[in-house]
Design a protein around this motif. Sequence first.
Motif, PDB file in Angstrom:
ATOM      1  N   LYS A  33      40.609  21.409  71.351  1.00  0.00           N
ATOM      2  CA  LYS A  33      40.995  22.812  71.233  1.00  0.00           C
ATOM      3  C   LYS A  33      42.506  22.888  71.064  1.00  0.00           C
ATOM      4  N   CYS A  34      42.903  23.598  70.031  1.00  0.00           N
ATOM      5  CA  CYS A  34      44.318  23.740  69.744  1.00  0.00           C
ATOM      6  C   CYS A  34      44.867  24.929  70.538  1.00  0.00           C
ATOM      7  N   ASP A  35      46.154  24.877  70.817  1.00  0.00           N
ATOM      8  CA  ASP A  35      46.782  25.981  71.542  1.00  0.00           C
ATOM      9  C   ASP A  35      46.618  27.318  70.827  1.00  0.00           C
ATOM     10  N   CYS A  36      46.461  27.248  69.506  1.00  0.00           N
ATOM     11  CA  CYS A  36      46.333  28.483  68.735  1.00  0.00           C
ATOM     12  C   CYS A  36      44.922  29.061  68.822  1.00  0.00           C
ATOM     13  N   GLY A  37      43.993  28.289  69.418  1.00  0.00           N
ATOM     14  CA  GLY A  37      42.641  28.806  69.599  1.00  0.00           C
ATOM     15  C   GLY A  37      41.603  28.152  68.696  1.00  0.00           C
ATOM     16  N   SER A  54      47.823  18.901  66.121  1.00  0.00           N
ATOM     17  CA  SER A  54      47.389  20.288  66.113  1.00  0.00           C
ATOM     18  C   SER A  54      46.208  20.420  65.171  1.00  0.00           C
ATOM     19  N   CYS A  55      45.658  21.617  65.082  1.00  0.00           N
ATOM     20  CA  CYS A  55      44.533  21.840  64.184  1.00  0.00           C
ATOM     21  C   CYS A  55      45.011  21.905  62.739  1.00  0.00           C
ATOM     22  N   GLY A  56      46.314  21.864  62.567  1.00  0.00           N
ATOM     23  CA  GLY A  56      46.885  22.022  61.236  1.00  0.00           C
ATOM     24  C   GLY A  56      47.902  23.143  61.225  1.00  0.00           C
ATOM     25  N   CYS A  57      47.928  23.887  62.325  1.00  0.00           N
ATOM     26  CA  CYS A  57      48.808  25.050  62.385  1.00  0.00           C
ATOM     27  C   CYS A  57      50.277  24.629  62.494  1.00  0.00           C
ATOM     28  N   LEU A  58      50.480  23.456  63.111  1.00  0.00           N
ATOM     29  CA  LEU A  58      51.840  22.959  63.285  1.00  0.00           C
ATOM     30  C   LEU A  58      52.496  22.748  61.926  1.00  0.00           C
TER      31      LEU A  58
HETATM   32 ZN   LIG Z   1      46.373  25.245  65.910  1.00  0.00          ZN
END
Ligand SMILES: [Zn+2]
Length: 156
Positions: A33-37, A54-58
């Motif tokens: 689970k990424c911090d962004c949800g 990250s999920c890719g958001c970084l």
């Molecule tokens: Zn993320």
Amino acid sequence: MGFVDLKDKRFGRLVVVEKLDIRKQRRVVWRCKCDCGNYVDVMSTYLTTGQTKSCGCLKKEKERKNLRESYDNKRVDGVVKPLYKGQEPRKDSSTGFRGVAKYYTRKSKELRYRAWITVKGKKYYKSGFKTAEDAYYNGRLKLEELHLPKEDKNEP
Ligand SMILES: [Zn+2]
């Protein structure tokens, strides 16, 4: 068969939620689970080596930041946009296209084309095109889009 238990461990923005039953390339895959949800499934090695944080958001945030920075830079000293803008490929380079160069692949010695652009002393490349035309339209023009500051548009 042993594996390192990564459950509940944190890697950058990712926290490991559970081990999945599937394997990728015979490796354990973890649901994180990424911090962004967002949830994302990642192989152990990518987590432990720090390749995936990250999920890719970084990455997206970084790109956005770079874009903003190049825009800010423009406001300070500016790139001479008319130099590039609306110009058709010129026929005076060896490939017939501005910002496109020939090269040969290292191993198989195949002819390929590479697009490049210099913006404020920095060179950017896109390689691997099979034709000069492709390198121009899908390489050079993309690079211009990416690295040249956007113009302020006042569209109706
Ligand atoms: Zn993320």
